[in-house]
Each structure stands twice: as structure tokens, then as C-alpha cells.
Design an enzyme around this catalytic site. Structure first.
Site, PDB file in Angstrom:
ATOM      1  N   SER A 242       0.861  -1.176   0.000  1.00 32.62           N
ATOM      2  CA  SER A 242       0.000   0.000   0.000  1.00 32.62           C
ATOM      3  C   SER A 242       0.899   1.228   0.000  1.00 32.62           C
ATOM      4  O   SER A 242       2.120   1.115   0.025  1.00 32.62           O
ATOM      5  CB  SER A 242      -0.883   0.012   1.235  1.00 32.62           C
ATOM      6  OG  SER A 242      -0.079   0.229   2.377  1.00 32.62           O
ATOM      7  N   LYS A 243       0.276   2.375  -0.008  1.00 33.21           N
ATOM      8  CA  LYS A 243       1.091   3.590  -0.070  1.00 33.21           C
ATOM      9  C   LYS A 243       2.050   3.709   1.113  1.00 33.21           C
ATOM     10  O   LYS A 243       3.092   4.320   1.014  1.00 33.21           O
ATOM     11  CB  LYS A 243       0.184   4.816  -0.121  1.00 33.21           C
ATOM     12  CG  LYS A 243      -0.464   4.938  -1.480  1.00 33.21           C
ATOM     13  CD  LYS A 243      -1.352   6.144  -1.578  1.00 33.21           C
ATOM     14  CE  LYS A 243      -2.073   6.159  -2.910  1.00 33.21           C
ATOM     15  NZ  LYS A 243      -3.085   5.098  -2.999  1.00 33.21           N
ATOM     16  N   ARG A 244       1.684   3.096   2.204  1.00 35.18           N
ATOM     17  CA  ARG A 244       2.566   3.167   3.371  1.00 35.18           C
ATOM     18  C   ARG A 244       3.643   2.094   3.326  1.00 35.18           C
ATOM     19  O   ARG A 244       4.566   2.102   4.116  1.00 35.18           O
ATOM     20  CB  ARG A 244       1.748   2.972   4.652  1.00 35.18           C
ATOM     21  CG  ARG A 244       0.654   3.972   4.839  1.00 35.18           C
ATOM     22  CD  ARG A 244      -0.090   3.660   6.112  1.00 35.18           C
ATOM     23  NE  ARG A 244       0.795   3.756   7.265  1.00 35.18           N
ATOM     24  CZ  ARG A 244       0.815   4.786   8.100  1.00 35.18           C
ATOM     25  NH1 ARG A 244       0.002   5.774   7.904  1.00 35.18           N
ATOM     26  NH2 ARG A 244       1.633   4.815   9.123  1.00 35.18           N
ATOM     27  N   HIS A 245       3.477   1.143   2.436  1.00 34.57           N
ATOM     28  CA  HIS A 245       4.395   0.012   2.428  1.00 34.57           C
ATOM     29  C   HIS A 245       5.172  -0.162   1.134  1.00 34.57           C
ATOM     30  O   HIS A 245       5.249  -1.257   0.587  1.00 34.57           O
ATOM     31  CB  HIS A 245       3.626  -1.281   2.738  1.00 34.57           C
ATOM     32  CG  HIS A 245       3.158  -1.336   4.153  1.00 34.57           C
ATOM     33  ND1 HIS A 245       1.852  -1.526   4.484  1.00 34.57           N
ATOM     34  CD2 HIS A 245       3.835  -1.190   5.305  1.00 34.57           C
ATOM     35  CE1 HIS A 245       1.743  -1.505   5.806  1.00 34.57           C
ATOM     36  NE2 HIS A 245       2.925  -1.306   6.329  1.00 34.57           N
ATOM     37  N   ALA A 247       4.614   1.001  -1.894  1.00 31.26           N
ATOM     38  CA  ALA A 247       3.957   1.127  -3.191  1.00 31.26           C
ATOM     39  C   ALA A 247       4.089   2.562  -3.655  1.00 31.26           C
ATOM     40  O   ALA A 247       3.115   3.274  -3.825  1.00 31.26           O
ATOM     41  CB  ALA A 247       2.495   0.727  -3.100  1.00 31.26           C
TER      42      ALA A 247
END
Length: 473
Positions: A242-245, A247
Site C-alpha cells: 500500500s502507499k505506506r508500504h 507502493a
RNA sequence: GCGCCCUUCGUCUAUCGGUUAGGACGCCAGAUUUUCAAUCUGGAAAGACGGGUUCGACUCCCGUAGGGCGUGCCA
């Protein structure tokens, strides 16, 4: 003879080109190139509300940066609504689809009761065989596919093997919305067919869709393309990317100082392997890539390995190209304006000279830039604590002596500088390190830097001597 | 809930019934060295669990556990 391979990369421009999409594009591109075929681009901008021009540009720029080029013009799905509708009407005409007047409320209720009864939430087919004359007035219907109730749909997947779905688990999906616009499921099938796509390579989050789409192909009497569903990339913690991970958009990797060839190499190894090989040139990738060697399990994104590969490619890169690639990295720095000013004021020349030596010891361009900052630092240099210690005792005297020798050098060349320093060390009965470390401290304010002779050369005689004088006795 | 997919060192992976389970990143130690990096040498580190099948399973089958994806008039 088999028809020419045509693959496609079909991103929906609702965000940027993230790492998973980049790998999907890469696999499609490699597969097409490997088979002497083509990879087409299709922008799935059907969802107008969420599709933006910026996102489309970001995706296209990202692909270009990665060196992945689509063949021919990119197709915009939004421009093909009429064709999609036409196909839906054709399906309706041949009795393979039907109008459904079920309201959103009814659908919601249907799901609710299904959930309550522990059944899968599926459309119950209430309009499947109903006479059109029963249609309620003033309701715009959707068109649903009349999907088979029994039997199974088999996807002979090039990566996953044969994947079977019981048709009873697949409901009558909507192919045309009540406003006449196509759903993704229909649009994909029609576009892939019209574009002559022979092989669909995409994330395995589409595996279930493959069954539904397969049903549409069959209803249309169109050949089903080959399919390959590749596993997704997960974040470092194993959770979905995700955007936090991690991506991040590929432009972020560019700004972080990664080289496109390194990212590509890293990405191709995520899920694909060729024995024990780790590094692949573009040509080798194209020659060796095949879907049979793509694994079925998801991979985690590992920055450490990416960095290692990036370092490898930086060491091999042309220094001039590295200088050019620094642009986006500089733009991303907090002090970008001041940095650019320093570069314009002579910093760029010093950087160019030091580049080979700098590139050898950095894993990213960002790290390289940080390591290069001493080149244009203002005098008197700020000293790191450990550097200050190197300037104790005899050091200032040695620096003074060295400066005298530097002043006397006829030429300021790498050879001359090295010879002078070595000669001094030898005459003074010192190990080179005893001379080099104080020099390094005086010249860079730090205890670590590129090779000392490279530093001397890059700084230029005037600046180098001035910095030495600042610390000399 | 239901459907589908997945499971070898911390991570990426090799193995396609018989190997001391190999490589890479990272980590540790040493060598080299003007610092750092690079490089070289060595080291620790893995078949989720339980049943089968087989002379023999990491490899095939079943189950369990864990993870992922899907389950929209989103794409």
C-alpha cells in the site's frame, strides 16, 4: 504457425505507476520482445471521476524512465464506449445477455439475506428469464450476461496452471450499466479482442475476473487469449503493498536515486528466476524471460537488495550519465535551490571530476549526492568531531609541509598529486594513512570520503590549498 | 461466510522423487586498504504442521494452520 504475440499493459490512471504495475509492464514487455511480438498500452480511464491527466502522464513517464516502451499508440478505453455498447447489444440480441431492472436497494437486500443465511452474496438471476413486458416503467436497466448455471470454467493459466471455477459460483455479471456505459469486465474483453491481444499478463488479483471474462469471450464466440496471472508484490512486512508500504510511484524511486536498469533488474527477479543468475542485461532478460519460470508465490519488496543492485549498476554506469540522472534527486532535496546555486558556482565541475570515485562508493544517487556535498562546502569547513581529532598533534605541521609541496607542483594532475603526497610521507617516515587522514579531515571535514587524491584533484589546487591552510600550523 | 491462489535460510530464489538442500541480498568474522565503499575468504541461517503414497519425499496426494486475492451498475 502461431500468430504474432501481442501483450498489453492496461493501467487504470487513478494513481501513479506503482512498483507492482511496473513489474507487470516489464513482464508484458519482456514476453512480447522475447517472442518478437508487441506490447500495447491501454489506459483504462473508464472511471472518469477517478482518472486524471496527471496520473496518465505519471504512468507514461514512469514507463519511459524504466525503458519500457509500448508499441503503437496508447488506446484510451473511455473513447471506446460506443463499441462496448454495441457488443453488449449484440449479446442481448443473441440471447446471451438480458436486461435487469433490479434496483440498488433490492441488490443490497439480496446481499444482506445471503450473508445472513451464510450464502455467497450473488445476484439471484431474478430477471434472467423474465419477460421484458414486465419491466417496471421509468427504470433504466442494466444488461447482465446470461452466464452458465452449471459446469465449470477452466483457465489454462501460463503461470498458475489449470485453475477451475464452478460456474454456479459465478453470477450473472453486469456488462452494461444503466447509464449505457460498459463495466470493466466487458470493456476489457472487447478491447483485448479488438487489439488482437494474444496473451494477457497481469496481477493474480485478476484471477477470479479471468473466469468471468472467459464467460464473456465464450458468449461472444471469441477465442480466449492465453493468460498468465503473476503473483503480487507485498510490502517488507508481508502485508499487501500500500502507499505506506513501498507502493511508491516509480518517480519516487527516481527521486530516491535509483537507476532504471537497477530497478528493472530487481523487479524481474521478483517472481522470475533463471537458475542462480542475479544480474541480467536488457538483452539477456529478453532472451531468457519466460512465463514458465515465474513463481506462484508473492514476493516481498526488499530495499536492501535493490540498493545492492543499484550500487552494482552505479559502479558500471557512465559518469556523465550519472551526472544527468542526478537531476530529479537534486530537485527532491530540501535545499534544492541552494544546491543548484552551489552547483552552478563551480560545484558541477568538481562533481564531474569526482564522479567516478563517488560512484564507486554509493548505493544510490541520493547517497552519492550526500557524499559529494563537501565539494562545494564553504570555508572554513565545519569539522566532524572525529575529523577534528585527526587534526591534533603533528597534523597541522604536516599539512603545512604538504601545502608547500602542492604549491610547487608544476601540474595539478592525479599523478603529480599522488607522487607528491607519497614522497612526503616516505621522507617523513610516515605511513600514508598518517598523512592521508589529516588531509582528508582538512579537505572534507569528515573522516570518510572518496580517495584522497581524487578529492585533491576535484577540489582544484586553489580550493584544496585554502582548506589545508585553514587547518595547517 | 464462500471461491481461488500461495507456504524452502530474515528477504529474493534454485531444486522439477535419490543433493552434505545451491546461489544472491542482509548479517557476523577475517584479508586487503589512505578513510569509506568495493573486492576476496570463511561463518551462522531454510523445506509451516500432521497424515498418507513410495525402496526413497522439499518435490506427489489429503488435511490443518498461516498469508494473499476476489466476492460492486470500481478498475
Amino acid at each position: 504457425m502461431k500468430p504474432k504475440v501481442v501483450t498489453r499493459f492496461a493501467p487504470s490512471p487513478t494513481g501513479f505507476l506503482h512498483i507492482g504495475g511496473a513489474r507487470t509492464a516489464l513482464f508484458n514487455w519482456l514476453y512480447a520482445r522475447h517472442h518478437g511480438g508487441e506490447m500495447r498500452l491501454r489506459i483504462e480511464d473508464t472511471d472518469r471521476a477517478r482518472s486524471t491527466k496527471e496520473a496518465i502522464d505519471a504512468i507514461l513517464d514512469g514507463l519511459t524512465w524504466l525503458g519500457i516502451e509500448g508499441d503503437g499508440e496508447a488506446l484510451y478505453q473511455s473513447e471506446r464506449a460506443a463499441r462496448h455498447r454495441e457488443v453488449a447489444e449484440a449479446l442481448l440480441a443473441k440471447g446471451a445477455a438480458y436486461r435487469c431492472y433490479t434496483s440498488a436497494e433490492e441488490l443490497a437486500a439480496m446481499r444482506e439475506t445471503a450473508a445472513a443465511e451464510g450464502r455467497p452474496p450473488r445476484y439471484d438471476g431474478r430477471w434472467r428469464d423474465r419477460d421484458p413486458s414486465e419491466a417496471p416503467a421509468g427504470v433504466d436497466p442494466v444488461i447482465r450476461l446470461k452466464a452458465p448455471l452449471e459446469g465449470e470454467t477452466v483457465i489454462p493459466d501460463l503461470v498458475q496452471g489449470e485453475v477451475r471455477f464452478a460456474n454456479k459460483d459465478l453470477d450473472d455479471l453486469v456488462i452494461l450499466r444503466s447509464d449505457g456505459s460498459p463495466t470493466y469486465m466487458l470493456a476489457v474483453v472487447v478491447d483485448d479482442h479488438d487489439m488482437g491481444v494474444t496473451t494477457i499478463i497481469r496481477g493474480d488479483d485478476h484471477l477470479t475476473n479471468a473466469a468471468r471474462q472467459s464467460l464473456i469471450y465464450k458468449a461472444l464466440d471469441w477465442p480466449v487469449p492465453e493468460m498468465a496471472h503473476i503473483p503480487l508484490i507485498h510490502g517488507p512486512d508481508g502485508a499487501k503493498l500500500s502507499k505506506r508500504h513501498g507502493a511508491l510511484g516509480v518517480e519516487t524511486y527516481r527521486a530516491m536515486g535509483y537507476l532504471p536498469e537497477a530497478l528493472r533488474n530487481y523487479l524481474v527477479r521478483l517472481g522470475w528466476s533463471h537458475g542462480d543468475d542475479e544480474f541480467f542485461s536488457t538483452e539477456a532478460m529478453i532472451e531468457l524471460f519466460d512465463l514458465g519460470s515465474v513463481g506462484r508465490s508473492p514476493a516481498r519488496f526488499d530495499f536492501a537488495k535493490l540498493e545492492n543492485m543499484n550500487g552494482h549498476y552505479m559502479r558500471e554506469a557512465d559518469p556523465a550519465a550519472l551526472l544527468d540522472a542526478l537531476g530529479p534527486v537534486i530537485d527532491a532535496e530540501e535545499d534544492a535551490p541552494a544546491l543548484k546555486a552551489a552547483l552552478d558556482a563551480g560545484g558541477r565541475e568538481r562533481l564531474a571530476i569526482a564522479m567516478p570515485s563517488l560512484a564507486e562508493r554509493a548505493k544510490t544517487l541520493k547517497e552519492l549526492l550526500d557524499n559529494a556535498r563537501f565539494l562545494w562546502a564553504a570555508r572554513p569547513l565545519a569539522m566532524e568531531e572525529k575529523a577534528q581529532k585527526l587534526l591534533d598533534g603533528e597534523a597541522p605541521a604536516h599539512l603545512a609541509a604538504l601545502n608547500a609541496r602542492f604549491a610547487a607542483l608544476p601540474d595539478w594532475t592525479a599523478e603529480a598529486i599522488e607522487a607528491a603526497v607519497r614522497a612526503y610521507a616516505e621522507e617523513a617516515g610516515l605511513k600514508l594513512g598518517k598523512v592521508a587522514q589529516p588531509l582528508r579531515a582538512a579537505l572534507t571535514g569528515s573522516t570518510t570520503s572518496p580517495g584522497i587524491f581524487d578529492v585533491l584533484l576535484a577540489l582544484g589546487r586553489d580550493e584544496a590549498m585554502a582548506r589545508i591552510a585553514d587547518q595547517a600550523a
